[in-house]
Motif scaffolding. Structure first.
Motif, PDB file in Angstrom:
ATOM      1  N   GLY A 267      23.869  21.195  -0.027  1.00  0.00           N
ATOM      2  CA  GLY A 267      24.443  20.008   0.608  1.00  0.00           C
ATOM      3  C   GLY A 267      23.363  19.004   0.952  1.00  0.00           C
ATOM      4  N   ALA A 268      22.335  19.476   1.655  1.00  0.00           N
ATOM      5  CA  ALA A 268      21.240  18.582   2.036  1.00  0.00           C
ATOM      6  C   ALA A 268      20.372  18.236   0.826  1.00  0.00           C
ATOM      7  CB  ALA A 268      20.394  19.215   3.135  1.00  0.00           C
ATOM      8  N   ARG A 269      20.277  19.132  -0.133  1.00  0.00           N
ATOM      9  CA  ARG A 269      19.513  18.814  -1.347  1.00  0.00           C
ATOM     10  C   ARG A 269      20.100  17.553  -1.987  1.00  0.00           C
ATOM     11  NH1 ARG A 269      16.035  21.181  -5.233  1.00  0.00           N
ATOM     12  NH2 ARG A 269      16.729  21.120  -7.389  1.00  0.00           N
ATOM     13  N   ASP A 270      21.414  17.437  -1.935  1.00  0.00           N
ATOM     14  CA  ASP A 270      22.065  16.279  -2.528  1.00  0.00           C
ATOM     15  C   ASP A 270      21.848  15.000  -1.711  1.00  0.00           C
ATOM     16  OD1 ASP A 270      23.555  15.272  -4.722  1.00  0.00           O
ATOM     17  OD2 ASP A 270      25.301  15.096  -3.418  1.00  0.00           O
ATOM     18  N   THR A 271      21.947  15.075  -0.380  1.00  0.00           N
ATOM     19  CA  THR A 271      21.712  13.859   0.421  1.00  0.00           C
ATOM     20  C   THR A 271      20.245  13.428   0.340  1.00  0.00           C
ATOM     21  OG1 THR A 271      21.473  15.230   2.413  1.00  0.00           O
ATOM     22  CG2 THR A 271      23.621  14.220   2.050  1.00  0.00           C
ATOM     23  N   LEU A 272      19.346  14.406   0.263  1.00  0.00           N
ATOM     24  CA  LEU A 272      17.913  14.087   0.186  1.00  0.00           C
ATOM     25  C   LEU A 272      17.572  13.418  -1.141  1.00  0.00           C
ATOM     26  CD1 LEU A 272      16.729  17.440   1.756  1.00  0.00           C
ATOM     27  CD2 LEU A 272      16.151  15.201   2.708  1.00  0.00           C
ATOM     28  N   ARG A 273      18.106  13.957  -2.222  1.00  0.00           N
ATOM     29  CA  ARG A 273      17.787  13.381  -3.535  1.00  0.00           C
ATOM     30  C   ARG A 273      18.454  12.021  -3.686  1.00  0.00           C
ATOM     31  NH1 ARG A 273      21.697  11.717  -7.384  1.00  0.00           N
ATOM     32  NH2 ARG A 273      23.583  12.726  -6.663  1.00  0.00           N
ATOM     33  N   LEU A 274      19.631  11.849  -3.079  1.00  0.00           N
ATOM     34  CA  LEU A 274      20.308  10.559  -3.165  1.00  0.00           C
ATOM     35  C   LEU A 274      19.502   9.489  -2.428  1.00  0.00           C
ATOM     36  CD1 LEU A 274      22.710   8.829  -4.036  1.00  0.00           C
ATOM     37  CD2 LEU A 274      23.929   9.599  -1.991  1.00  0.00           C
ATOM     38  N   GLU A 275      18.997   9.812  -1.236  1.00  0.00           N
ATOM     39  CA  GLU A 275      18.169   8.844  -0.502  1.00  0.00           C
ATOM     40  C   GLU A 275      16.928   8.460  -1.298  1.00  0.00           C
ATOM     41  OE1 GLU A 275      19.059   9.740   4.200  1.00  0.00           O
ATOM     42  OE2 GLU A 275      17.220  10.504   3.313  1.00  0.00           O
TER      43      GLU A 275
ATOM     44  N   ALA B  29      16.906   8.342  -4.436  1.00  0.00           N
ATOM     45  CA  ALA B  29      17.464   7.771  -5.671  1.00  0.00           C
ATOM     46  C   ALA B  29      17.014   8.544  -6.918  1.00  0.00           C
ATOM     47  CB  ALA B  29      17.136   6.291  -5.804  1.00  0.00           C
ATOM     48  N   LEU B  30      16.932   9.878  -6.783  1.00  0.00           N
ATOM     49  CA  LEU B  30      16.599  10.708  -7.939  1.00  0.00           C
ATOM     50  C   LEU B  30      17.895  11.046  -8.670  1.00  0.00           C
ATOM     51  CD1 LEU B  30      14.059  13.007  -6.083  1.00  0.00           C
ATOM     52  CD2 LEU B  30      13.508  11.288  -7.809  1.00  0.00           C
ATOM     53  N   PRO B  31      17.920  10.888  -9.999  1.00  0.00           N
ATOM     54  CA  PRO B  31      19.168  11.090 -10.733  1.00  0.00           C
ATOM     55  C   PRO B  31      19.610  12.554 -10.750  1.00  0.00           C
ATOM     56  CG  PRO B  31      17.343  10.750 -12.254  1.00  0.00           C
ATOM     57  CD  PRO B  31      16.803  10.526 -10.875  1.00  0.00           C
ATOM     58  N   LEU B  32      20.920  12.757 -10.805  1.00  0.00           N
ATOM     59  CA  LEU B  32      21.491  14.097 -10.946  1.00  0.00           C
ATOM     60  C   LEU B  32      22.305  14.116 -12.226  1.00  0.00           C
ATOM     61  CD1 LEU B  32      22.268  16.943  -9.912  1.00  0.00           C
ATOM     62  CD2 LEU B  32      24.090  15.870  -8.581  1.00  0.00           C
ATOM     63  N   TYR B  33      21.992  15.076 -13.098  1.00  0.00           N
ATOM     64  CA  TYR B  33      22.722  15.155 -14.361  1.00  0.00           C
ATOM     65  C   TYR B  33      24.212  15.378 -14.071  1.00  0.00           C
ATOM     66  CZ  TYR B  33      23.972  15.875 -19.149  1.00  0.00           C
ATOM     67  OH  TYR B  33      24.551  15.709 -20.377  1.00  0.00           O
ATOM     68  N   GLY B  34      25.051  14.678 -14.840  1.00  0.00           N
ATOM     69  CA  GLY B  34      26.490  14.736 -14.595  1.00  0.00           C
ATOM     70  C   GLY B  34      26.960  13.580 -13.718  1.00  0.00           C
ATOM     71  N   HIS B  35      25.995  12.895 -13.091  1.00  0.00           N
ATOM     72  CA  HIS B  35      26.302  11.731 -12.252  1.00  0.00           C
ATOM     73  C   HIS B  35      25.613  10.479 -12.796  1.00  0.00           C
ATOM     74  CE1 HIS B  35      28.249  13.871  -8.779  1.00  0.00           C
ATOM     75  NE2 HIS B  35      27.776  14.874  -9.502  1.00  0.00           N
ATOM     76  N   GLU B  36      24.285  10.404 -12.605  1.00  0.00           N
ATOM     77  CA  GLU B  36      23.558   9.220 -13.083  1.00  0.00           C
ATOM     78  C   GLU B  36      23.180   9.357 -14.552  1.00  0.00           C
ATOM     79  OE1 GLU B  36      22.816  10.653  -9.987  1.00  0.00           O
ATOM     80  OE2 GLU B  36      24.144   9.101  -9.189  1.00  0.00           O
ATOM     81  N   LEU B  37      23.160  10.566 -15.051  1.00  0.00           N
ATOM     82  CA  LEU B  37      22.839  10.825 -16.463  1.00  0.00           C
ATOM     83  C   LEU B  37      23.921  11.735 -17.026  1.00  0.00           C
ATOM     84  CD1 LEU B  37      19.051  11.708 -16.064  1.00  0.00           C
ATOM     85  CD2 LEU B  37      19.982   9.618 -17.071  1.00  0.00           C
TER      86      LEU B  37
END
Lengths: 126, 376
Positions: free
Chosen positions: B237-245, B247-255
């Motif tokens: 959960g926090a891995r996702d909020t941290l990477r979003l802040e 602005a690191l891409p997540l496969y399946g979302h930004e790529l």
């Protein structure tokens, strides 16, 4: 569980506390715990007529948005404005922080809901 | 049935709540996502990221083979350095975004996303040429990430040889941990990488016959060393909020297989002037023609939380969708990333996000939302 008040519970993990012809609606401790940190609550507009099973509001955690369904039919009379600036109140004390108050138009609908003991049994099986 | 990571039971005992992600049953949170998020920003957090995949490529032609698979250029990269790169289809959309650990010109380790392990293995093997061997070693490795400003102090307490020089940003070393307790030390690979925007390390442990015990020792040992420094175990959960802040891409979302790295703002990782690579022609021609859409950061102005898939509107016209959105806890705001048809938007410009049946005002902002604090 609960706060000493007599509450009714829905299968979707809402609670209702009835005071005369007012019905206070919130989400249960089980629901807040499953959601985790609540960061946003969308409340309905006062005056809105809601039928049983319709979306009354939305509770959002960091990860997800969860609909809050109205366990009964009625008209939205009032919403809990404290939740706007402090949605985490629901995590802290879910039974002290209702989301909305609606008019209890059909008291018979309450008989289709669970009491505390039935709800406790119900969540064991979820 | 989702697969379980080796440390499942240990993490469950710590109170982890699990969720399904990429075919794995993974810890989403141990205590509270926001608390875990802030621990990484201010102290340290320990993540189990063993679900990540690892594919080893060895052989005389390993370097040129890997370079043909990726859009970035691994050839000039020195030994013990790590390279981030998209790996594309012929049409320029993305198979996966990966890290390449360069042990030597004949030995390269590819770190791939959990949900893409099988697809990537198949893709890589289907393009095999020359003297190379390709082995999916994902099940043989436990990977932990230690992230946050206290990470370096914690790792320093664990290395067996106190003279060990820790790697710089995007470098790796092979090192031994523990060994000062009378028990045999653990051999691990330590890289200064992560997915949070903070300084930190990723630690890879190759599982031996005694792998379960070693993995537990590593996990518990790091938590123990971080006691008093505010370390918390941190979930997805926090891995996702941290990477979003960050602005690191997540496969399946930004790529994805319908988004090119150019659209996702990854031009620096696409080397159009290097030798032939898969997708080069398509990417070069798209780059020349100019992009049709572009990834932007935005912050909410109105109340409301944007989520993946929500429509973005401007002046009554749909211009794209949110790829990732949610609370940005370090900023006390809500926001996200959106892929938009209009490539000429400027910072501060108003857009609107459709949140259920409401039109909510947002504004374009520059990314990252949270300034990265890497140690170079």
């Amino acid at each position: 569980m609960g706060t000493g008040k007599t509450l009714y519970y829905s299968k979707d993990h809402e609670w209702i506390w009835v005071d005369g012809n007012l019905a206070y609606i919130g989400i249960t401790d089980y629901a807040q715990d499953s959601l985790g940190s609540i960061v946003y609550v969308e409340t309905p507009k006062p005056g809105k007529a809601i039928s049983k099973g319709q979306v009354l509001g939305v509770v959002e955690s960091v990860k997800a948005a969860a609909d809050v369904f109205s366990p009964i039919s009625g008209t939205v009379l009032e919403v809990n404005d404290d939740l706007e600036d402090n949605p985490g109140l629901i995590n802290e004390s879910p039974y002290e922080n209702h989301i909305a108050v609606i008019s209890l138009d059909d008291p018979d609908e309450l008989s289709q809901l669970m009491n505390q003991q039935q709800y406790e049994e119900y969540i064991k099986g979820v | 049935m989702d697969r379980r990571i080796p440390l499942y039971e240990v993490e469950k005992a710590l109170g982890a709540k699990f969720t399904s992600f990429g075919g794995w049953e993974l810890p989403v949170s141990y205590s509270d996502i926001l608390k875990e998020h802030h621990a990484v920003r201010t102290a340290a957090g320990l993540f189990d990221v063993s679900h990540m995949g690892e594919i080893m490529v060895k052989g005389k032609d390993a370097l040129s083979f890997v370079n043909k698979l990726i859009t970035n250029d691994i050839v000039p990269v020195p030994q013990n350095k790590i390279l981030y790169s998209p790996m594309c289809y012929e049409n320029g959309t993305v198979v996966d975004d990966i890290l390449i650990y360069k042990f030597s010109d004949t030995e390269l380790l590819l770190i791939v996303n959990a949900g893409n392990i099988d697809k990537d293995e198949e893709w890589i093997k289907s393009h095999q040429t020359g003297d190379v061997t390709i082995e999916n070693v994902s099940d043989k490795i436990v990977q932990l990430a230690l992230q946050g400003p206290e990470s370096e102090a914690i790792i320093k307490k664990l290395v067996s040889d106190k003279n060990t020089e820790l790697p710089g940003f995007f470098w790796f070393i092979e090192a031994t941990l523990f060994g000062n307790d009378g028990l045999p030390p653990l051999k691990v690979l330590i890289s200064r990488t992560g997915y949070t925007g903070e300084d930190g390390f990723e630690i890879y442990l190759w599982l031996s016959d005694n792998g379960q015990n070693e993995a537990e020792k590593l996990w518990n040992g790091i938590l123990e060393a971080g006691k008093g420094k505010g370390i918390l175990p941190v979930g997805l959960g926090a891995r996702d909020t941290l990477r979003l802040e960050a602005a690191l891409p997540l496969y399946g979302h930004e790529l994805s297989d319908s988004i090119t790295p150019l659209e996702a703002g990854l031009k620096p990782f696409v080397k159009l002037n290097k030798d032939d690579f898969i997708g080069k022609e398509a990417l070069a021609s798209r780059y020349e023609k100019g992009l049709d859409r572009k990834l932007y950061g935005f912050e909410m102005v109105d109340r409301g939380i944007p989520r993946n898939g929500y429509e973005v509107v401007k002046e009554g016209r749909k211009i794209g969708y949110v790829t990732s959105g949610g609370p940005l806890p370090s900023l006390g705001k809500n926001g996200g990333l959106a892929l938009l048809d209009d490539t000429g938007l400027f910072s501060g410009e108003t857009i609107e996000i459709m949140i259920r049946d409401r039109i909510c005002e947002a504004k374009i902002v520059s990314t990252p939302f949270y300034g990265k604090r890497y140690k170079k």
